[in-house]
Design an enzyme around this catalytic site. Structure first.
Site, PDB file in Angstrom:
ATOM      1  N   GLY A 152      -1.857  -5.982   7.574  1.00 13.04           N
ATOM      2  CA  GLY A 152      -1.117  -6.373   6.372  1.00 13.04           C
ATOM      3  C   GLY A 152      -0.448  -5.177   5.729  1.00 13.04           C
ATOM      4  O   GLY A 152      -0.620  -4.044   6.165  1.00 13.04           O
ATOM      5  N   GLY A 154       0.169  -3.348   1.971  1.00 10.16           N
ATOM      6  CA  GLY A 154      -0.244  -3.292   0.573  1.00 10.16           C
ATOM      7  C   GLY A 154       0.839  -2.619  -0.251  1.00 10.16           C
ATOM      8  O   GLY A 154       1.900  -2.275   0.274  1.00 10.16           O
ATOM      9  N   LYS A 155       0.556  -2.433  -1.517  1.00 10.39           N
ATOM     10  CA  LYS A 155       1.525  -1.803  -2.423  1.00 10.39           C
ATOM     11  C   LYS A 155       1.912  -0.414  -1.956  1.00 10.39           C
ATOM     12  O   LYS A 155       3.065  -0.042  -1.995  1.00 10.39           O
ATOM     13  CB  LYS A 155       0.896  -1.669  -3.820  1.00 10.39           C
ATOM     14  CG  LYS A 155       1.070  -2.886  -4.691  1.00 10.39           C
ATOM     15  CD  LYS A 155       0.654  -2.608  -6.127  1.00 10.39           C
ATOM     16  CE  LYS A 155      -0.831  -2.431  -6.340  1.00 10.39           C
ATOM     17  NZ  LYS A 155      -1.652  -3.617  -6.219  1.00 10.39           N
ATOM     18  N   PHE A 156       0.920   0.373  -1.505  1.00 11.86           N
ATOM     19  CA  PHE A 156       1.198   1.781  -1.214  1.00 11.86           C
ATOM     20  C   PHE A 156       1.130   2.136   0.264  1.00 11.86           C
ATOM     21  O   PHE A 156       1.095   3.302   0.626  1.00 11.86           O
ATOM     22  CB  PHE A 156       0.225   2.665  -2.012  1.00 11.86           C
ATOM     23  CG  PHE A 156       0.350   2.470  -3.492  1.00 11.86           C
ATOM     24  CD1 PHE A 156       1.498   2.869  -4.157  1.00 11.86           C
ATOM     25  CD2 PHE A 156      -0.661   1.876  -4.215  1.00 11.86           C
ATOM     26  CE1 PHE A 156       1.634   2.686  -5.521  1.00 11.86           C
ATOM     27  CE2 PHE A 156      -0.541   1.678  -5.582  1.00 11.86           C
ATOM     28  CZ  PHE A 156       0.619   2.080  -6.236  1.00 11.86           C
ATOM     29  N   GLY A 157       1.096   1.141   1.128  1.00  9.83           N
ATOM     30  CA  GLY A 157       1.066   1.464   2.555  1.00  9.83           C
ATOM     31  C   GLY A 157       0.574   0.305   3.392  1.00  9.83           C
ATOM     32  O   GLY A 157       0.426  -0.815   2.904  1.00  9.83           O
ATOM     33  N   ARG A 158       0.332   0.588   4.668  1.00  7.92           N
ATOM     34  CA  ARG A 158      -0.057  -0.486   5.587  1.00  7.92           C
ATOM     35  C   ARG A 158      -1.544  -0.440   5.917  1.00  7.92           C
ATOM     36  O   ARG A 158      -2.190   0.589   5.739  1.00  7.92           O
ATOM     37  CB  ARG A 158       0.711  -0.352   6.896  1.00  7.92           C
ATOM     38  CG  ARG A 158       2.213  -0.302   6.697  1.00  7.92           C
ATOM     39  CD  ARG A 158       2.871  -0.263   8.047  1.00  7.92           C
ATOM     40  NE  ARG A 158       4.275   0.100   7.907  1.00  7.92           N
ATOM     41  CZ  ARG A 158       5.249  -0.463   8.613  1.00  7.92           C
ATOM     42  NH1 ARG A 158       4.978  -1.390   9.500  1.00  7.92           N
ATOM     43  NH2 ARG A 158       6.499  -0.073   8.444  1.00  7.92           N
ATOM     44  N   VAL A 159      -2.024  -1.561   6.453  1.00 10.01           N
ATOM     45  CA  VAL A 159      -3.424  -1.658   6.855  1.00 10.01           C
ATOM     46  C   VAL A 159      -3.463  -2.012   8.343  1.00 10.01           C
ATOM     47  O   VAL A 159      -2.761  -2.933   8.783  1.00 10.01           O
ATOM     48  CB  VAL A 159      -4.169  -2.754   6.049  1.00 10.01           C
ATOM     49  CG1 VAL A 159      -5.658  -2.731   6.350  1.00 10.01           C
ATOM     50  CG2 VAL A 159      -3.924  -2.605   4.554  1.00 10.01           C
ATOM     51  N   ASP A 269     -10.652  -8.338 -12.271  1.00 10.41           N
ATOM     52  CA  ASP A 269      -9.454  -8.879 -11.610  1.00 10.41           C
ATOM     53  C   ASP A 269      -9.842  -9.861 -10.505  1.00 10.41           C
ATOM     54  O   ASP A 269      -9.298  -9.824  -9.407  1.00 10.41           O
ATOM     55  CB  ASP A 269      -8.612  -7.724 -11.060  1.00 10.41           C
ATOM     56  CG  ASP A 269      -7.172  -8.153 -10.784  1.00 10.41           C
ATOM     57  OD1 ASP A 269      -6.740  -9.212 -11.298  1.00 10.41           O
ATOM     58  OD2 ASP A 269      -6.478  -7.432 -10.037  1.00 10.41           O
TER      59      ASP A 269
HETATM   60  P1  ATP Z   1      -1.354  -5.899  -2.788  1.00  5.29           P
HETATM   61  O1  ATP Z   1      -1.095  -5.513  -4.169  1.00  5.29           O
HETATM   62  O2  ATP Z   1      -0.141  -6.413  -2.057  1.00  5.29           O
HETATM   63  O3  ATP Z   1      -2.562  -6.786  -2.626  1.00  5.29           O
HETATM   64  P2  ATP Z   1      -2.930  -3.713  -1.877  1.00  5.29           P
HETATM   65  O4  ATP Z   1      -2.502  -2.299  -2.009  1.00  5.29           O
HETATM   66  O5  ATP Z   1      -4.047  -4.216  -2.733  1.00  5.29           O
HETATM   67  O6  ATP Z   1      -1.649  -4.557  -2.027  1.00  5.29           O
HETATM   68  P3  ATP Z   1      -4.392  -4.838   0.253  1.00  5.29           P
HETATM   69  O7  ATP Z   1      -4.366  -6.172  -0.424  1.00  5.29           O
HETATM   70  O8  ATP Z   1      -5.691  -4.120   0.246  1.00  5.29           O
HETATM   71  O9  ATP Z   1      -3.299  -3.923  -0.374  1.00  5.29           O
HETATM   72  O10 ATP Z   1      -3.931  -4.937   1.772  1.00  5.29           O
HETATM   73  C1  ATP Z   1      -2.773  -5.605   2.181  1.00  5.29           C
HETATM   74  C2  ATP Z   1      -3.115  -6.691   3.192  1.00  5.29           C
HETATM   75  O11 ATP Z   1      -3.775  -6.143   4.330  1.00  5.29           O
HETATM   76  C3  ATP Z   1      -4.077  -7.731   2.646  1.00  5.29           C
HETATM   77  O12 ATP Z   1      -3.409  -8.697   1.956  1.00  5.29           O
HETATM   78  C4  ATP Z   1      -4.767  -8.238   3.910  1.00  5.29           C
HETATM   79  O13 ATP Z   1      -3.984  -9.204   4.545  1.00  5.29           O
HETATM   80  C5  ATP Z   1      -4.799  -7.015   4.792  1.00  5.29           C
HETATM   81  N1  ATP Z   1      -6.088  -6.319   4.668  1.00  5.29           N
HETATM   82  C6  ATP Z   1      -6.420  -5.394   3.752  1.00  5.29           C
HETATM   83  N2  ATP Z   1      -7.672  -4.960   3.904  1.00  5.29           N
HETATM   84  C7  ATP Z   1      -8.171  -5.637   4.947  1.00  5.29           C
HETATM   85  C8  ATP Z   1      -9.458  -5.650   5.603  1.00  5.29           C
HETATM   86  N3  ATP Z   1     -10.435  -4.871   5.196  1.00  5.29           N
HETATM   87  N4  ATP Z   1      -9.622  -6.473   6.656  1.00  5.29           N
HETATM   88  C9  ATP Z   1      -8.618  -7.273   7.059  1.00  5.29           C
HETATM   89  N5  ATP Z   1      -7.397  -7.329   6.494  1.00  5.29           N
HETATM   90  C10 ATP Z   1      -7.163  -6.523   5.443  1.00  5.29           C
END
Ligand code: ATP
Ligand code: MG
Length: 412
Positions: A152, A154-159, A269
């Site tokens: 996925g 996220g706001k500041f990068g990829r996972v 949250d």
């Molecule tokens: P946002 O504000 O968009 O939620 P964020 O910085 O909180 O961004 P995350 O939500 O942690 O980012 O990660 C982005 C996406 O990556 C998640 O919506 C999810 O689909 C996937 N992801 C994140 N962490 C995990 C994990 N531990 N296992 C599986 N998928 C994950």
């Protein structure tokens, strides 16, 4: 798998910032590698959470079960109580786990999103679990992982899904955060707090942060892999959940929140977007961006998502951990009904007003027991909200709890 390995080799060739380890004794390369590997295994085992690939038989949710690994599970020896016939080799417990194909996203991003940070911000974001916190972990680098499929953005990068190169080949989610973007959004302190809080939490329904490390431009978080992804996606797919499924999630949430509150952590949250699902469909609280460690403290900061805000925050009053109880009530409603209770399409102000008045309308399709949980949690007076221990004893929860649920009743 060949392609993953070749990409991994390319990544291994990348120069990742590393501190010289002065305390490590001088040894040959081979000795050095095996002693590093041994200490990594030790630290992973010492500080790891229950592995999502292994069904746990632990009744109490607060006890951390021992770590097994994908590899151990695949090649688990036959049980001593059930001897296997020699002619018939034991079938693997589970097929070897494919982490998927890496798309080079970290390197692609690096060009457009990378950039150094300086001064206090650089110090604030020099985050490394091997040197900070009460439980220092092993020193980690990007080269320590085989890269897998994207999970996925996220706001500041990829996972990404990754696997540790070292035995026992842990599967993890590796989340990358760009320092420059964190500084631009002025959230250095918040990110640091989020990491520090999450690193100290160990609960089956709280996503584990195993460790973290950084280079000049990025921070990497080694997160527990949530095999079934986002709960929000499921909610969108099905519109709403059955009462049985909702009740089980709320039980797990109440368990996790009880653990957090006992540690004086207020989440603040709670909403479906911040919840992930483990490989067995179990719920994992996965985002600590707004949480606070507030021993005996009441904060007035306005934060959280509108639909989940309690009256005391809408009205700008002090708040306590009871904000999470309100959010749990909103979550229960949204799971069963399909939308949050105070949502008002005519705008923010209308939603605020409905929250402040506790203008709650529960559809007739909701069972009397579920209705009771919702109304007892959505109380204007924070002190009157149903306590988490009572939520877990409520007939609506008890009736749907499965016998082999992870969330046996635990006290904090
Ligand atoms: P946002 O504000 O968009 O939620 P964020 O910085 O909180 O961004 P995350 O939500 O942690 O980012 O990660 C982005 C996406 O990556 C998640 O919506 C999810 O689909 C996937 N992801 C994140 N962490 C995990 C994990 N531990 N296992 C599986 N998928 C994950
Ligand atoms: Mg998120």
């Amino acid at each position: 798998m060949a392609s993953i390995n070749s990409v991994t080799r390319q990544i291994a060739a990348l120069e990742i910032s590393s501190k010289p380890n002065t305390t490590r004794p001088t040894t040959t390369n081979h000795q050095k590698k095996s002693s590093q590997d041994a200490s990594k295994i030790k630290l992973l085992n010492k500080y790891a959470a229950p592995n999502p690939f292994v069904p746990t038989h632990t009744k109490s949710s607060s006890s951390v079960s021992s770590v097994a690994t994908v590899k151990q599970q695949v090649s688990r020896p036959p049980s001593p109580t059930k001897p296997q016939q020699k002619s018939k080799p034991a079938a693997p417990a589970q097929p070897s786990f494919d982490i998927g194909k890496y798309d080079g996203g970290f390197e692609l991003d690096q060009e457009s999103r990378g950039g150094k940070v300086y001064g206090d911000a650089a110090k604030e974001l020099a985050l490394d679990s091997s040197v900070s916190g009460p439980h220092p972990t092993r020193e980690w680098h990007l080269t320590d992982f085989d890269m897998g499929r994207p999970l996925g953005k996220g706001k500041f990068g990829r996972v990404y899904m990754v696997r540790t190169k070292v035995e026992p080949h842990f599967i993890l989610a590796l989340k990358c955060l760009y320092k420059k973007e964190i500084v631009e959004s002025r959230v250095e302190k918040q990110i640091r707090r989020e990491i520090e809080i999450q690193q100290n939490l160990r609960h089956p329904h709280v996503l584990r942060l195993y460790g973290y490390f950084h280079d000049e431009q990025r921070i990497f978080l080694m997160l527990e892999f949530a095999g079934k992804g986002e709960l929000y996606k499921q909610l969108t797919k099905y519109g709403r959940f059955s009462e049985k499924r909702s009740s089980r999630y709320i039980d797990q949430m109440a368990d996790a929140l009880g653990y957090l509150h006992a540690k004086h952590v207020i989440h603040r949250d709670i909403k479906p977007e911040n919840l992930l699902l483990g490989i067995n469909g179990e719920l994992k609280i996965g985002d600590f961006g707004w949480s606070v460690h507030a021993p005996g403290n009441r904060r007035t900061t306005l934060c959280g998502t509108l639909d989940y805000l309690p009256p005391e925050m809408v009205e700008g009053r002090d708040h306590s951990e009871k904000v999470d109880l309100w959010a749990l009530g909103v979550l229960t409603y949204e799971f069963i009904v399909g939308n949050p209770p105070f949502e008002d399409m005519s705008g923010y102000n209308a939603t605020y007003k409905r929250i402040a008045k506790v203008d709650l309308r529960i559809p007739n399709t909701v069972s009397p027991e579920a209705r009771d949980v919702i109304t007892r949690l959505l109380q204007y007076d924070p002190e009157k909200r149903l306590a988490l221990s009572e939520v877990r004893k409520h007939p609506w929860i008890v009736k749907h709890r499965s016998k082999d649920s992870l969330s046996g009743l635990t006290s904090y």
